[in-house]
Write an enzyme that holds these catalytic residues in place. Sequence first.
Site, mmCIF file in Angstrom:
data_model
loop_
_atom_site.group_PDB
_atom_site.id
_atom_site.type_symbol
_atom_site.label_atom_id
_atom_site.label_comp_id
_atom_site.label_asym_id
_atom_site.label_seq_id
_atom_site.Cartn_x
_atom_site.Cartn_y
_atom_site.Cartn_z
ATOM 1 N N ASP A 70 -6.014 -2.096 1.751
ATOM 2 C CA ASP A 70 -6.246 -3.027 2.847
ATOM 3 C C ASP A 70 -7.109 -2.337 3.902
ATOM 4 O O ASP A 70 -6.877 -1.189 4.270
ATOM 5 C CB ASP A 70 -4.905 -3.447 3.450
ATOM 6 C CG ASP A 70 -5.070 -4.320 4.672
ATOM 7 O OD1 ASP A 70 -5.206 -3.762 5.779
ATOM 8 O OD2 ASP A 70 -5.062 -5.555 4.534
ATOM 9 N N ARG B 159 -37.258 -24.624 3.917
ATOM 10 C CA ARG B 159 -36.603 -25.798 4.495
ATOM 11 C C ARG B 159 -37.091 -26.043 5.914
ATOM 12 O O ARG B 159 -37.097 -25.136 6.741
ATOM 13 C CB ARG B 159 -35.090 -25.579 4.498
ATOM 14 C CG ARG B 159 -34.292 -26.747 5.049
ATOM 15 C CD ARG B 159 -34.351 -27.941 4.104
ATOM 16 N NE ARG B 159 -33.195 -28.799 4.232
ATOM 17 C CZ ARG B 159 -33.059 -29.759 5.157
ATOM 18 N NH1 ARG B 159 -34.008 -29.951 6.038
ATOM 19 N NH2 ARG B 159 -31.973 -30.499 5.175
ATOM 20 N N GLU C 17 -8.139 -2.049 -3.521
ATOM 21 C CA GLU C 17 -8.499 -0.643 -3.317
ATOM 22 C C GLU C 17 -8.158 -0.209 -1.885
ATOM 23 O O GLU C 17 -8.789 0.692 -1.332
ATOM 24 C CB GLU C 17 -9.974 -0.392 -3.626
ATOM 25 C CG GLU C 17 -10.323 -0.468 -5.093
ATOM 26 C CD GLU C 17 -9.582 0.563 -5.927
ATOM 27 O OE1 GLU C 17 -9.398 1.686 -5.460
ATOM 28 O OE2 GLU C 17 -9.184 0.233 -7.052
ATOM 29 N N GLY D 201 -25.694 -27.995 3.670
ATOM 30 C CA GLY D 201 -25.028 -28.596 2.517
ATOM 31 C C GLY D 201 -25.470 -27.989 1.205
ATOM 32 O O GLY D 201 -24.694 -27.915 0.250
ATOM 33 N N SER E 281 0.801 -1.226 0.000
ATOM 34 C CA SER E 281 0.000 0.000 0.000
ATOM 35 C C SER E 281 0.835 1.277 0.000
ATOM 36 O O SER E 281 0.289 2.371 -0.104
ATOM 37 C CB SER E 281 -0.928 0.010 1.226
ATOM 38 O OG SER E 281 -1.806 -1.089 1.200
#
Length: 663
Positions: free
Chosen positions: A444, A329, A442, A419, A164
């Site tokens: 850290d 679900r 862009e 899963g 950087s």
Amino acid sequence: MATETPTTDNPALEDEEVGYTQPQVDVAELTRLLDGKYAEVRSLVRKNLAQNAGILEEAETLTRDEFRDRVKEVVVEVAATGQTGVGFPSEYGGSDDIGASVAAFETMAFGDLSVLVKIGVQFGLFGGAIQQLGSKHHHDAYLADTISGRLMGCFAMTEAGHGSNVQALGTVATYDVETQDFVITTGDPSAHKDYIGNAARHAEMAVVFAQLEIGGTSEGVHAFLVPIRVDGEPAPGVRIEDCGRKMGLNGVDNGRLWFDGVRVPRTALLNRFADVTPTGVYESPIENPDKRFFTMLGTLVLGRVSVGGAGINASKLALAIAVKYAVRRRQFETSKDAPEELLLDYGQHQRRLFPLLARTYALHFAQEVLASRLHDVFSGADDDETARRALESRAAGTKALGTWHATRAIQECREACGGAGYISKNRFDALKADTDVFTTFEGDNHVLLQLVAKGLLTGYASDFSDLDQLGMVKFVASTAVETVLERTNVHKLLERVKDLLPGGDEWDQEAGLLDPHFQQAMFRFREEHMLSGVARRLKRGVDSGMEAGEVFSRVQDHVIDTARAHVESLVLDAFVEKVAEMPDGDNKVALGLMVDLFALTTIEADRAWFMEHGRLTSQRSKAISREINALCRKVRPIAVDLVDAFGIPAEVMRAEELLTWGD
């Protein structure tokens, strides 16, 4: 933001509200609110996403080179619709609307992220550098072809050896007075350009950042337009290497670049802020070289704003899939004769997803404020030095929080789908792999939060734009600490809070948990207390004779925490203000639940700090947790509406089996 009602004396019912009316969400109206002033360009992006949805499957079936070429084809096709050019000047085919370009980029994050990043490299970085750093002759020569995709380019800043630290780049551009050329050379083995998007396969030209040298004198880092391919082959003196397969984004051709005495004409210097005369005289309207450098980098803030927005929108996609799956679900029955329970009816499942949903909404509106500020600064409506510094800071902080949030939200949503979330066509594998790098490109995120803290400590004053972290330490210790302490005077803050909230000195114990004034005061108290603590520690370290570098290293964790607290305050303020502006109705009630959930879960996550600093009792802390659970139960009936309002095209959701479970 919801109206708080009395609780009963029955512990089993103590968090149930009396007289609460469940809101009915108008999904279309909420989508219009989220789309804001850029609904038209977002609609265009959604149309383009739907038309190119097949690329999501092609990412899994094509070879790497085939997929890279396919991504380029889609980028050029999208460019032909006008979507990618909206931020450029109208005389070159654009629409002069920087805000619209951010909105378009964010919305593209619902689709394949290799396409998104290649668009970012081509139009945001390469095209943006020409537009923001170049002069009219550069615009005339290159912008129209860049906007259309006829000229593919790359942005060659990052080097292997400096990360950087852009000011320490090793690539050198030496001016040759006799030929009026710049000679571009990779200075040492660590100075090669690394991880450069578009470089490995498609770019014909690069914006190369290099140390400018004239007559043996260095003038600092400047940007140059350098051809890197001629008729598809590396240009003379240019060596190109493929970075190879990556964790994600394998439709983007990242490469490494070396330059061995590559000559470019004097006009190749992007000279908006500095120029070199034919006779080798260096000229710049900005005298201070450090200020000049930061001014050049500041014009490229669009990239950070766009990446942060993309991370937030990727979170929306993950949450939409996870929430919609959880209402289909079933798993385990709750009584002998009852059907199995829906996942979303479990309190823990709500606790996993709904705070993330609330934070996503909060970040969306914080990003909206940021994009508006960006547009104002770049359009000249608010272009003073302090406004630019504040914009850079806000962009850095929002990008950090937005991309960290994406990493966390996508992982939690994947786990919440079990899963099924591990199957590629259900999108989580690509989302996880492709967004992971958002936290480090862009800028850290930890480095960016240090930039935020620097702005807080120096007040964004332009005079201090040239301070590195060591200079910042010395400045704060010698000059700024009194100003910082005055600005963050806790006693004054508490006095201001008491004017807004009941309870006198016990405001934080007596105020309603769902009172936005209480929520904002808690966030602001944390931010200002942390900031004053950082200033004191910096001064104490320097006064004791410790080297500035050691002082900064010892307080670095405190600096990062302070910056994070500051940005979270900005996020909450943006969300509260947005909801306050809404007309009364069910949508306002629904987003009020989101505000409360974001605010209280943020306080809960940092409850140890609030308790250590006397702003939260153990009883009050437990009450916050009970309130969060109650809020989750209120969100449950409208959760699907809240994710439907994101307006994600069905074609890019994929996950057909997962989302039609039980239908």
